[in-house]
Enzyme design. Structure first.
Site, PDB file in Angstrom:
ATOM      1  CE  LYS A   1      -3.574   2.309   2.678  1.00 18.32           C
ATOM      2  NZ  LYS A   1      -4.505   2.216   3.809  1.00 18.32           N
TER       3      LYS A   1
ATOM      4  CE  LYS B   1      -5.838   1.818  -0.503  1.00 20.46           C
ATOM      5  NZ  LYS B   1      -6.221   1.886   0.861  1.00 20.46           N
TER       6      LYS B   1
HETATM    7  C1  PBG Z   1      -7.640   3.076   5.541  1.00 18.28           C
HETATM    8  C2  PBG Z   1      -7.868   3.039   4.076  1.00 18.28           C
HETATM    9  C3  PBG Z   1      -7.647   4.033   3.113  1.00 18.28           C
HETATM   10  C4  PBG Z   1      -8.137   3.531   1.898  1.00 18.28           C
HETATM   11  C5  PBG Z   1      -8.592   2.249   2.150  1.00 18.28           C
HETATM   12  N1  PBG Z   1      -8.397   1.957   3.491  1.00 18.28           N
HETATM   13  C6  PBG Z   1      -7.158   5.425   3.250  1.00 18.28           C
HETATM   14  C7  PBG Z   1      -5.749   5.712   3.590  1.00 18.28           C
HETATM   15  O1  PBG Z   1      -4.892   4.838   3.761  1.00 18.28           O
HETATM   16  O2  PBG Z   1      -5.491   6.889   3.737  1.00 18.28           O
HETATM   17  C8  PBG Z   1      -8.175   4.278   0.606  1.00 18.28           C
HETATM   18  C9  PBG Z   1      -9.159   3.765  -0.399  1.00 18.28           C
HETATM   19  C10 PBG Z   1      -9.455   4.701  -1.526  1.00 18.28           C
HETATM   20  O3  PBG Z   1      -8.808   5.738  -1.727  1.00 18.28           O
HETATM   21  O4  PBG Z   1     -10.384   4.369  -2.280  1.00 18.28           O
HETATM   22  N2  PBG Z   1      -6.351   3.195   5.961  1.00 18.28           N
END
Ligand code: PBG
Length: 327
Positions: A194, A247
């Site tokens: 991520k 992601k």
């Molecule tokens: C929680 C989370 C996030 C997303 C999914 N789970 C936000 C982040 O990490 O700031 C983002 C999903 C999206 O942008 O569609 N941590």
């Protein structure tokens, strides 16, 4: 006649073109994100994500029915709690918004897959994904809280938990806690690679989860790196993840390809809020053809090696597959 440079006959008819496709898409591989808001009754449009809604507990089944009417059978749930505090305690509350939403969905739709996002940023008053000491997230203390959240989701009936916090050791912590509490059957989809991405902007608006200071670069990945993604996936795999995830998706197709080639676990890609919002914005300005772009982007992600896709366009992609535009 030149037999070497003759035309490619496999492109001749629509039917043969379809036969010759290298990538196959299915609505079975699509996961739709649903936002549930504890303070809401009914449905409210999300301004940062045109076409998406916040659902109150009383109407979350409406979101499920819509999914099913398009042939989408899996969702991932995100919660907006009524109360936030420093340690995100409403994230593991017995009657918390996610726990209640899972129960509501499972009571009416036991076969609809419910995955829950396990993180703290929507539940902490500082908006970070863990417990803070000073301005730093304390990795190991956060693990205990994440495990507690995951167990509470499993107890409510979630099929799968998806830790999105990027703490070290998170999968092992969740696996152990789930097993100890009798949830051996609940699987873990790890947000393994991520990235610290600007593409999460519209989501943070929608989930009220923007950090109140600093950023998430201390625990999310640097977009300069791809080999690091392999290390993150290897750790999560060794700790017992059932599914690995990359992601965002579109700017990280190379990472999806590398990870899919290297690991034998199912590979999920998350096409995040900013990817959706960009297409929506360009389409509403009349600059691109939304239907064709959403098909082409989904194709590119599966072609890169994803086995499944979390996307705000899940319903539209399922429709396109049914029409035969892709698939
Ligand atoms: C929680 C989370 C996030 C997303 C999914 N789970 C936000 C982040 O990490 O700031 C983002 C999903 C999206 O942008 O569609 N941590």
């Amino acid at each position: 006649m030149d037999l070497v440079n003759r035309p490619r006959r496999l492109r001749r008819t629509d039917a043969i073109r379809r036969l010759n496709r290298e990538t196959r898409l299915s609505a079975e591989a699509l996961i739709y994100p649903i936002f549930v808001d504890e303070t809401l009754s009914g449905v409210r449009p999300i301004p940062s994500l045109p076409g998406q809604n916040h659902y109150g507990l009383d109407s979350v089944c409406q979101a499920v029915e819509e999914c099913l009417s398009h042939g989408v059978r899996h969702c991932i749930l995100f919660g907006l709690p009524a109360e936030k505090d420093a340690c995100g305690s409403s994230a593991w509350a017995e009657r918390g918004i996610i726990q209640e939403a899972v129960r509501a969905i499972k009571a009416s739709y036991p076969d609809f897959t419910v995955i829950t996002d396990v993180c703290m940023c929507e539940y902490t008053d500082h908006g970070h994904c863990g417990i803070l000491h000073g301005h730093e997230v304390d990795n190991d203390e956060t693990l205990e809280h994440l495990a507690r959240i995951a167990v509470s989701h499993a107890a409510a009936g979630a099929d799968m938990v998806a830790p999105s916090d990027m703490m070290d050791g998170h999968v092992a912590a969740l696996r152990r806690a789930l097993d100890e509490n009798g949830f051996q059957h609940v699987s873990i989809m790890a947000y393994s690679a991520k990235y610290a991405s600007a593409f999460y902007g519209p989501f943070r608006e929608a989930a009220g989860s923007a950090p109140s200071f600093g950023d998430r670069k201390g625990y999310q990945m640097d977009p300069h790196n791809s080999r690091e993604a392999l290390r993150e996936c290897a750790l999560d795999a060794a700790e017992g993840a059932d599914i690995l995830m990359v992601k965002p998706a579109l700017s990280y197709l190379d990472v999806i390809r590398t990870c899919a080639d290297r690991f034998d676990l199912p590979m999920c890609a998350y096409s995040v809020s900013g990817e959706y919002a960009m297409i929506k914005a360009a389409a509403s300005a009349g600059l691109v053809d939304e239907q064709r772009i959403l098909c082409e982007t989904a194709l590119s992600i599966f072609r890169a090696g994803a086995d499944m896709l979390i996307t705000y366009y899940a319903r539209e992609i399922a429709d396109a597959i049914r029409r035969g535009d892709i698939g």
